[in-house]
Design a protein around this motif. Structure first.
Motif, PDB file in Angstrom:
ATOM      1  N   THR A 153      47.524  52.244  46.401  1.00 45.62           N
ATOM      2  CA  THR A 153      48.114  52.262  45.071  1.00 45.62           C
ATOM      3  C   THR A 153      49.367  53.137  45.084  1.00 45.62           C
ATOM      4  O   THR A 153      49.553  53.960  45.983  1.00 45.62           O
ATOM      5  N   TRP A 189      35.924  50.885  48.647  1.00 47.51           N
ATOM      6  CA  TRP A 189      35.844  49.949  47.531  1.00 47.51           C
ATOM      7  C   TRP A 189      34.419  49.467  47.351  1.00 47.51           C
ATOM      8  O   TRP A 189      33.723  49.158  48.327  1.00 47.51           O
ATOM      9  N   LEU A 216      38.539  47.738  38.801  1.00 46.86           N
ATOM     10  CA  LEU A 216      39.755  48.299  39.392  1.00 46.86           C
ATOM     11  C   LEU A 216      39.856  49.785  39.084  1.00 46.86           C
ATOM     12  O   LEU A 216      40.074  50.604  39.973  1.00 46.86           O
ATOM     13  N   VAL A 258      45.165  51.836  34.822  1.00 49.16           N
ATOM     14  CA  VAL A 258      45.161  50.939  35.982  1.00 49.16           C
ATOM     15  C   VAL A 258      46.599  50.533  36.307  1.00 49.16           C
ATOM     16  O   VAL A 258      47.023  50.579  37.469  1.00 49.16           O
ATOM     17  N   ASN A 270      48.409  53.611  37.830  1.00 52.71           N
ATOM     18  CA  ASN A 270      47.922  53.995  39.154  1.00 52.71           C
ATOM     19  C   ASN A 270      48.273  52.996  40.245  1.00 52.71           C
ATOM     20  O   ASN A 270      48.630  53.383  41.344  1.00 52.71           O
ATOM     21  N   ILE A 271      48.156  51.716  39.955  1.00 54.01           N
ATOM     22  CA  ILE A 271      48.412  50.718  40.994  1.00 54.01           C
ATOM     23  C   ILE A 271      49.903  50.527  41.244  1.00 54.01           C
ATOM     24  O   ILE A 271      50.331  50.432  42.394  1.00 54.01           O
ATOM     25  N   ILE A 274      40.029  52.985  41.827  1.00 53.43           N
ATOM     26  CA  ILE A 274      41.325  53.565  42.195  1.00 53.43           C
ATOM     27  C   ILE A 274      41.584  54.932  41.597  1.00 53.43           C
ATOM     28  O   ILE A 274      42.465  55.648  42.062  1.00 53.43           O
ATOM     29  N   ASP A 316      41.534  42.922  46.153  1.00 53.84           N
ATOM     30  CA  ASP A 316      41.480  44.356  45.895  1.00 53.84           C
ATOM     31  C   ASP A 316      42.714  45.007  46.509  1.00 53.84           C
ATOM     32  O   ASP A 316      43.087  44.679  47.632  1.00 53.84           O
ATOM     33  N   PRO A 317      43.352  45.930  45.788  1.00 50.86           N
ATOM     34  CA  PRO A 317      44.537  46.579  46.357  1.00 50.86           C
ATOM     35  C   PRO A 317      44.173  47.395  47.604  1.00 50.86           C
ATOM     36  O   PRO A 317      43.105  47.986  47.666  1.00 50.86           O
ATOM     37  N   LEU A 334      45.551  40.413  41.478  1.00 50.65           N
ATOM     38  CA  LEU A 334      44.420  41.336  41.322  1.00 50.65           C
ATOM     39  C   LEU A 334      43.147  40.644  40.848  1.00 50.65           C
ATOM     40  O   LEU A 334      42.070  41.234  40.894  1.00 50.65           O
TER      41      LEU A 334
END
Length: 180
Positions: free
Chosen positions: A22, A45, A139, A102, A105-106, A143, A18-19, A14
């Motif tokens: 999620t 994003w 992040l 974070v 969520n991820i 997200i 960027d993811p 990370l």
């Protein structure tokens, strides 16, 4: 403890990546599939520099006022939330930091089991060790869910105010933060 440490995902990627999705987004999609609702989602994003300073300040003040002063955990806030929840006899208040949110969520489900909370703690510790505070904030702002199918500050600004996250005024930033 060793089992949790070994089975918790690496977060180092990370720092520079960027993811693409999620765990929370996937969970919401599953919920929609089960209920027959297929209302898509919005997500775009943006870099932290592309978010209004008003929104950044409002989110930090509202969600985790000590964000820049702790290492992932606000013990006082967690204790106060625990006491409030015990008084209510249910989970009525959260005490999570931005870093913990974070992590959840991820990587994790929204369940509130003790094992999930322990995994969240390990992930939060790793996030704080591997990433800068500004990266964790970036992040989070990208997200977090700002309403059904609306993920991140850019999508929220466009959905609710028809403008970019960079263009948000103070009053708009405060209104968006209230949605969290």
């Amino acid at each position: 403890g060793g089992w949790l440490w070994l089975t918790t995902p690496d977060v180092g990627w990370l720092r520079t990546t960027d993811p693409q999705t999620t765990a929370m987004m996937r969970h919401r999609q599953e919920e929609q599939s089960l209920t027959g609702h297929t209302g898509g989602s919005r997500w775009e994003w943006v870099r932290l520099s592309q978010v209004s300073p008003y929104l950044i300040q409002a989110v930090v003040q509202s969600e985790d006022v000590l964000f820049f002063n702790h290492r992932g955990f606000n013990w006082e806030s967690m204790w106060q939330a625990l006491l409030a929840n015990l008084r209510e006899g249910k989970v009525a208040v959260g005490g999570s930091t931005l870093t913990q949110q974070v992590a959840k969520n991820i990587f994790l489900s929204p369940s509130r089991t003790p094992i999930r909370k322990l995994k969240e703690a390990v992930l939060s510790y790793r996030l704080e060790r591997e990433l800068t505070k500004t990266r964790i904030l970036e992040l989070y702002l990208n997200i977090v869910e700002w309403g059904p199918g609306v993920y991140g500050a850019e999508a929220a600004a466009r959905t609710y105010f028809n403008k970019s996250a960079a263009e948000l005024r103070l009053s708009e930033a405060v209104r968006l933060t209230a949605l969290l």
